[in-house]
Scaffold this active site. Structure first.
Site, short mmCIF file in Angstrom:
data_model
loop_
_atom_site.label_atom_id
_atom_site.label_comp_id
_atom_site.label_asym_id
_atom_site.label_seq_id
_atom_site.Cartn_x
_atom_site.Cartn_y
_atom_site.Cartn_z
N LEU A 55 0.85 -1.18 0.00
CA LEU A 55 0.00 0.00 0.00
C LEU A 55 0.89 1.23 0.00
CD1 LEU A 55 -2.71 -0.81 2.72
CD2 LEU A 55 -3.02 -0.84 0.25
N ASP A 56 0.39 2.33 -0.58
CA ASP A 56 1.12 3.59 -0.50
C ASP A 56 1.33 3.96 0.97
OD1 ASP A 56 0.85 3.69 -3.23
OD2 ASP A 56 -0.84 5.08 -3.20
N ARG A 57 2.36 4.71 1.22
CA ARG A 57 2.69 5.11 2.59
C ARG A 57 1.50 5.76 3.31
NH1 ARG A 57 8.06 8.51 4.33
NH2 ARG A 57 7.64 8.66 6.54
N THR A 59 -1.73 5.56 2.51
CA THR A 59 -2.96 4.77 2.49
C THR A 59 -2.96 3.83 3.68
OG1 THR A 59 -3.04 4.83 0.07
CG2 THR A 59 -4.34 3.14 1.16
N ARG A 155 -5.90 6.72 -6.99
CA ARG A 155 -5.64 8.16 -6.87
C ARG A 155 -5.53 8.82 -8.24
NH1 ARG A 155 -0.49 8.01 -3.05
NH2 ARG A 155 -0.69 10.29 -3.18
#
Length: 241
Positions: A55-57, A59, A155
């Site tokens: 996951l993105d940092r 998120t 996003r």
């Protein structure tokens, strides 16, 4: 420094499912190994751990890790072959003209900004299904189901769609949500010198995974919304009527 703030949601002899907080890296930063990451924290707990997906940092939400190499290969293949159902919840600007839909556009690295992605006909195929859940004044709560796992996929699509995720520093204006912007009669309390934001981080949460495990059984795991998103939604519901 971020401590072990993650929550274990499910665990067996092969995998561990974790609810990652926003702001924590999934894997160590290749340029700065001292920045805390979920993988390192799990390695401290289990000794050996394998990353299945990321996951993105910023998120928050559900992540699977493998405890052994066999499980790592099995579940990595499940993700690559799109056998895993992945759902997210997000707070976005505006509302969707159509309550449900599918966005099928290729995504590629941005031609100017390093680390950013963009919709581009020369990019890799990417598919996201969306469903509007609730209209909340200037904002909406929506569910996203992704078939592919491209970097920043949800996003990028939402920016292109005209409904960017709230507090997205790459694909939106990164402005926090303040109560004063949504409440008609707002006054600071006597003990406050300045207003605190209701939410000031990326409003995207991975909340559901469904997959078949190594024994052939269906597993469904949910990660509850973090307290900051819950509190923000409560105020949006209260003040958008």
């Amino acid at each position: 420094m971020i401590k072990n703030t993650f929550t274990i949601l499910f665990e067996d002899e092969n995998i561990v499912a974790v609810n990652k907080p926003s702001g924590l890296l999934t894997v160590p930063d290749r340029f700065d190994q001292n920045i805390p990451s979920l993988k390192n924290q799990l390695r401290d707990k289990y000794g050996v751990i394998f990353v299945i997906h990321r996951l993105d940092r910023d998120t928050s939400g559900l992540l699977l890790f493998a405890k052994n190499d066999i499980a790592h290969k099995f579940y990595s293949a499940s993700f690559e072959q799109r056998e895993v159902e992945k759902k997210y919840l997000g707070i976005v600007y505006g509302f969707f003209p159509n309550p449900e839909g599918t966005i099928n556009k290729p995504i590629a690295p941005h031609f100017k900004v390093e680390g950013k992605m963009m919709v581009d006909k020369k990019g890799k195929p990417s598919v996201t299904h969306y469903k509007a859940i609730e209209k909340l004044g200037l904002y909406s709560l929506a569910e996203f189901k992704i078939e592919t796992g491209r970097t920043h996929q949800i996003r990028v699509y939402l920016q292109d769609h005209g409904n960017p995720i709230v507090c997205d520093e790459l694909y939106s204006n990164n402005e926090p949500i303040f109560l004063s912007k949504i409440k008609k009669k707002f006054n600071l309390s006597k003990n406050e010198l300045e207003e605190r934001p209701l939410l000031q981080r990326l409003a995207l949460h991975s909340y559901f995974l469904s997959f078949t495990n190594q024994e052939g059984k269906l597993c469904e795991i949910e990660a509850p919304l973090p307290k900051d998103m819950q509190a923000c939604l409560q105020q949006l519901r209260k003040n958008s009527k």
